[in-house]
Write an enzyme that holds these catalytic residues in place. Structure first.
Site, PDB file in Angstrom:
ATOM      1  N   LYS A 111       0.661  -1.508  -0.604  1.00 48.27           N
ATOM      2  CA  LYS A 111      -0.117  -0.362  -0.158  1.00 48.27           C
ATOM      3  C   LYS A 111       0.628   1.206   0.051  1.00 48.27           C
ATOM      4  O   LYS A 111       2.177   1.731   0.845  1.00 48.27           O
ATOM      5  CB  LYS A 111      -0.937   0.161   1.480  1.00 48.27           C
ATOM      6  CG  LYS A 111      -2.075   0.905   1.107  1.00 48.27           C
ATOM      7  CD  LYS A 111      -3.495   0.694   2.263  1.00 48.27           C
ATOM      8  CE  LYS A 111      -4.576   0.543   1.524  1.00 48.27           C
ATOM      9  NZ  LYS A 111      -5.131   1.403   3.398  1.00 48.27           N
TER      10      LYS A 111
ATOM     11  N   ARG B  48     -19.111   3.887   9.471  1.00 53.92           N
ATOM     12  CA  ARG B  48     -19.455   5.105   8.107  1.00 53.92           C
ATOM     13  C   ARG B  48     -20.628   4.503   8.770  1.00 53.92           C
ATOM     14  O   ARG B  48     -22.276   6.158   8.347  1.00 53.92           O
ATOM     15  CB  ARG B  48     -18.832   5.777   7.874  1.00 53.92           C
ATOM     16  CG  ARG B  48     -16.903   6.230   7.959  1.00 53.92           C
ATOM     17  CD  ARG B  48     -16.556   7.160   7.282  1.00 53.92           C
ATOM     18  NE  ARG B  48     -16.119   5.588   6.181  1.00 53.92           N
ATOM     19  CZ  ARG B  48     -14.921   5.697   6.129  1.00 53.92           C
ATOM     20  NH1 ARG B  48     -14.078   6.602   5.850  1.00 53.92           N
ATOM     21  NH2 ARG B  48     -14.573   4.636   5.015  1.00 53.92           N
TER      22      ARG B  48
END
Length: 162
Positions: A41, A89
């Site tokens: 990443k 979320r």
């Protein structure tokens, strides 16, 4: 001692992250904020920089900041953690996080995963959104801890220009 682990990339740390960490501190005797080492990443901040930012914003809380090299389930076992704490979320977060929770449970049956819904004011907030807004020179002061604003802006604006 009941230990909870709050894992995340924290690239960069947002007020949404702080909401989940602070609330986890009310539930556990100790919270380990864990930054994974993932060479695949590309992050805007190094693992060390993210850990330093987390140490800055969690001063005074029952928090230890650490990095995870390997599987989170193994790390939770090593640290004798009771739970992995994940912030949600939206419904879209749940599917991925639920899959990860089931995988971690299979790898380490002793650890539970706890989902904390984010506060309403942070439902839209993500590190990716902060990076995009900062990259275009937008005001991120309502999205990140004040003590990190200059540091985050300096990196993200430089990254966007360069």
């Amino acid at each position: 001692m009941r230990i909870g682990i709050c894992p995340g990339s924290f690239d960069p740390v947002t007020l949404g992250h702080m909401d989940i960490i602070t609330r986890a501190c009310k539930i556990f005797d100790k919270v380990i904020v864990a930054v994974p080492v993932n060479p695949d990443k590309h992050a805007s901040f190094t693992v060390e920089e993210r850990m330093d930012m987390l140490r800055t914003v969690t001063q005074g809380l029952n928090v230890e900041v650490d990095c995870v090299r390997g599987l989170l389930a193994d790390y939770a076992h090593e640290k004798n953690a009771a739970a992995i704490v994940k912030g949600l979320r939206a419904i879209s977060d749940f599917e991925y996080e639920f899959q990860m929770a089931l995988t971690n449970k299979k790898l380490n049956p002793e650890v539970e995963t706890m989902f904390l819904p984010t506060s309403v004011e942070n439902m839209f907030l993500s590190s990716s959104m902060v990076k995009q807004v900062a990259g275009f020179g937008g005001d991120i002061s309502h999205f990140v801890p004040e003590c990190l604003l200059e540091r985050i802006n300096e990196r993200l604006c430089r990254t966007a220009r360069g």
